[in-house]
Design a protein around this motif. Sequence first.
Motif, PDB file in Angstrom:
ATOM      1  N   PHE A 185       1.368  -0.728  19.784  1.00 55.70           N
ATOM      2  CA  PHE A 185       1.412  -1.568  18.704  1.00 55.70           C
ATOM      3  C   PHE A 185       2.620  -3.053  19.191  1.00 55.70           C
ATOM      4  CE2 PHE A 185      -0.131   0.705  14.716  1.00 55.70           C
ATOM      5  CZ  PHE A 185      -1.066   0.734  15.292  1.00 55.70           C
ATOM      6  N   SER A 186       3.595  -2.354  19.960  1.00 59.31           N
ATOM      7  CA  SER A 186       4.526  -3.565  20.375  1.00 59.31           C
ATOM      8  C   SER A 186       5.020  -2.735  21.792  1.00 59.31           C
ATOM      9  CB  SER A 186       5.533  -3.742  19.395  1.00 59.31           C
ATOM     10  OG  SER A 186       6.394  -4.892  19.878  1.00 59.31           O
ATOM     11  N   VAL A 187       5.702  -3.888  22.672  1.00 58.25           N
ATOM     12  CA  VAL A 187       6.322  -3.281  24.024  1.00 58.25           C
ATOM     13  C   VAL A 187       7.561  -3.878  23.879  1.00 58.25           C
ATOM     14  CG1 VAL A 187       5.963  -3.281  26.090  1.00 58.25           C
ATOM     15  CG2 VAL A 187       3.914  -3.199  24.910  1.00 58.25           C
ATOM     16  N   HIS A 188       8.727  -3.219  24.098  1.00 62.20           N
ATOM     17  CA  HIS A 188       9.770  -3.518  24.651  1.00 62.20           C
ATOM     18  C   HIS A 188       9.975  -3.385  26.220  1.00 62.20           C
ATOM     19  CE1 HIS A 188      12.202  -2.967  20.358  1.00 62.20           C
ATOM     20  NE2 HIS A 188      11.477  -4.097  20.644  1.00 62.20           N
ATOM     21  N   VAL A 189      10.702  -4.612  26.779  1.00 62.49           N
ATOM     22  CA  VAL A 189      10.738  -4.658  28.321  1.00 62.49           C
ATOM     23  C   VAL A 189      12.404  -4.852  28.676  1.00 62.49           C
ATOM     24  CG1 VAL A 189       9.983  -5.959  30.394  1.00 62.49           C
ATOM     25  CG2 VAL A 189       8.680  -5.946  28.243  1.00 62.49           C
ATOM     26  N   ASN A 190      12.475  -4.227  29.517  1.00 65.33           N
ATOM     27  CA  ASN A 190      13.916  -4.256  30.112  1.00 65.33           C
ATOM     28  C   ASN A 190      13.905  -3.263  31.375  1.00 65.33           C
ATOM     29  OD1 ASN A 190      14.112  -1.313  29.246  1.00 65.33           O
ATOM     30  ND2 ASN A 190      14.075  -2.121  27.136  1.00 65.33           N
ATOM     31  N   ASP A 191      15.050  -3.361  32.098  1.00 67.51           N
ATOM     32  CA  ASP A 191      15.294  -2.653  33.555  1.00 67.51           C
ATOM     33  C   ASP A 191      16.611  -1.818  33.109  1.00 67.51           C
ATOM     34  OD1 ASP A 191      14.461  -1.619  35.848  1.00 67.51           O
ATOM     35  OD2 ASP A 191      14.227  -3.808  36.722  1.00 67.51           O
ATOM     36  N   MET A 192      16.718  -0.713  34.090  1.00 69.74           N
ATOM     37  CA  MET A 192      17.848   0.218  34.142  1.00 69.74           C
ATOM     38  C   MET A 192      18.328   0.335  35.283  1.00 69.74           C
ATOM     39  SD  MET A 192      18.601   1.435  31.080  1.00 69.74           S
ATOM     40  CE  MET A 192      19.496   2.983  31.596  1.00 69.74           C
ATOM     41  N   PRO A 193      19.607   0.045  35.507  1.00 67.91           N
ATOM     42  CA  PRO A 193      20.287   0.430  37.180  1.00 67.91           C
ATOM     43  C   PRO A 193      20.029   1.898  37.515  1.00 67.91           C
ATOM     44  CG  PRO A 193      21.837   0.271  35.422  1.00 67.91           C
ATOM     45  CD  PRO A 193      20.563  -0.245  34.653  1.00 67.91           C
ATOM     46  N   ALA A 194      20.169   2.013  38.759  1.00 71.39           N
ATOM     47  CA  ALA A 194      20.205   3.488  39.263  1.00 71.39           C
ATOM     48  C   ALA A 194      21.237   4.456  38.905  1.00 71.39           C
ATOM     49  CB  ALA A 194      19.851   3.452  40.786  1.00 71.39           C
ATOM     50  N   GLU A 195      22.294   3.829  38.648  1.00 71.30           N
ATOM     51  CA  GLU A 195      23.538   4.514  38.039  1.00 71.30           C
ATOM     52  C   GLU A 195      23.954   3.662  36.909  1.00 71.30           C
ATOM     53  OE1 GLU A 195      26.377   5.150  40.969  1.00 71.30           O
ATOM     54  OE2 GLU A 195      25.208   6.433  42.317  1.00 71.30           O
ATOM     55  N   PRO A 196      23.658   3.801  35.557  1.00 70.98           N
ATOM     56  CA  PRO A 196      23.887   3.267  34.529  1.00 70.98           C
ATOM     57  C   PRO A 196      25.397   3.273  34.209  1.00 70.98           C
ATOM     58  CG  PRO A 196      21.933   4.531  33.806  1.00 70.98           C
ATOM     59  CD  PRO A 196      22.424   5.091  35.313  1.00 70.98           C
ATOM     60  N   GLY A 197      26.072   2.089  33.516  1.00 71.57           N
ATOM     61  CA  GLY A 197      27.456   2.458  33.044  1.00 71.57           C
ATOM     62  C   GLY A 197      27.543   3.017  31.768  1.00 71.57           C
ATOM     63  N   PRO A 198      28.438   3.186  31.236  1.00 73.44           N
ATOM     64  CA  PRO A 198      28.639   4.052  29.913  1.00 73.44           C
ATOM     65  C   PRO A 198      28.069   3.283  28.828  1.00 73.44           C
ATOM     66  CG  PRO A 198      30.697   3.020  30.466  1.00 73.44           C
ATOM     67  CD  PRO A 198      29.994   2.708  31.567  1.00 73.44           C
ATOM     68  N   GLY A 199      27.400   3.978  27.821  1.00 72.24           N
ATOM     69  CA  GLY A 199      26.781   3.483  26.586  1.00 72.24           C
ATOM     70  C   GLY A 199      25.581   2.881  26.961  1.00 72.24           C
ATOM     71  N   ILE A 200      24.907   2.080  26.525  1.00 73.36           N
ATOM     72  CA  ILE A 200      23.431   1.384  26.706  1.00 73.36           C
ATOM     73  C   ILE A 200      23.906   0.412  27.812  1.00 73.36           C
ATOM     74  CG2 ILE A 200      21.468   0.220  26.075  1.00 73.36           C
ATOM     75  CD1 ILE A 200      22.136   1.471  23.326  1.00 73.36           C
ATOM     76  N   ASP A 201      23.218   0.404  28.798  1.00 75.88           N
ATOM     77  CA  ASP A 201      23.471  -0.603  30.094  1.00 75.88           C
ATOM     78  C   ASP A 201      22.099  -0.879  30.635  1.00 75.88           C
ATOM     79  OD1 ASP A 201      24.890  -1.840  31.827  1.00 75.88           O
ATOM     80  OD2 ASP A 201      24.956  -0.275  33.506  1.00 75.88           O
ATOM     81  N   ARG A 202      21.325  -1.674  29.550  1.00 77.69           N
ATOM     82  CA  ARG A 202      19.932  -2.284  30.123  1.00 77.69           C
ATOM     83  C   ARG A 202      20.302  -3.578  30.895  1.00 77.69           C
ATOM     84  NH1 ARG A 202      16.097  -1.453  24.900  1.00 77.69           N
ATOM     85  NH2 ARG A 202      15.714   0.638  25.041  1.00 77.69           N
ATOM     86  N   ARG A 203      19.124  -3.836  31.707  1.00 79.08           N
ATOM     87  CA  ARG A 203      19.584  -5.005  32.570  1.00 79.08           C
ATOM     88  C   ARG A 203      18.333  -6.006  32.515  1.00 79.08           C
ATOM     89  NH1 ARG A 203      23.730  -3.852  36.131  1.00 79.08           N
ATOM     90  NH2 ARG A 203      25.034  -2.208  35.265  1.00 79.08           N
TER      91      ARG A 203
END
Length: 268
Positions: free
Chosen positions: A195-213
């Motif tokens: 019904f809906s799509v959220h788009v984001n990217d993730m680094p290979a080594e995320p930082g602390p917490g939520i680290d979307r890019r």
Amino acid sequence: MPKLSISEVTTHGWSFGEDVKAYAAAGIQGIGVWRDKLDNFGEQAGLALLQESGLEVANLVDAGYFLSKTRSQTRRAIEDVIEAIELADKLNTDCLLIVTGDIGSFFRTVDQAKDIVIEALKEVAPVASQAGVRLAIEPINARYPGYTFLKDIPATMEIVDAVGADNVGLLFDTDHLYESPDLMKEITSVGERIFSVHVNDMPAEPGPGIDRRLMGDGVIPLTEILAAIDATGYQGFYDVEIMSESVWGMDYPTLIEEIKIRFQQLWE
């Protein structure tokens, strides 16, 4: 070109009014409305500003959290969903994001949690249907505990199927779901129930917490995933939802322009 919207959390430091004015000025077609931002701005003023802007509301975030400690709290959660449905109707969006709540601190089994959520959704689905609103359940990656016991598409679709309502389906978030080894098959299998799509990217080594890019600054195979969703016949918004201190610290007009560029590149 598929429809682009920006979720308000992406420009976390702005108010609802700043979001609406800037997105519209940049030629963005849609906005993912966050209830707290709209509430802080004022509902009536916000509705008027949206109408003036010409922005379409891609989805409303969020409601649910049925797995409370007491029955009265669960009842309040159901009432809150009904209030959110009414708001979605006013916003002229057909999609309300549902997060079920988690079971970790409440000593329930998964089967008990399923029963509570299914019964709650069976109660609110007809209300939503009457308002022309679809309820999009979001599975959330296990990296983010405390939100839901639904971590993947199969578990979420089990709930959707048990509710058995045409207006209950899935919210697909690239961060939460990209690690599934069977993702392409799962996308094909759910088809029109996205019904809906959220788009984001993730680094290979995320930082602390939520680290979307920003799209292209991580390891998610976005072109392949979005092409698979598009192939199901999905015609809704692709709502860019980025949460990261590094992104929140950017100049927001520059960020919006970069989102437009990166989104177009995903479809070339």
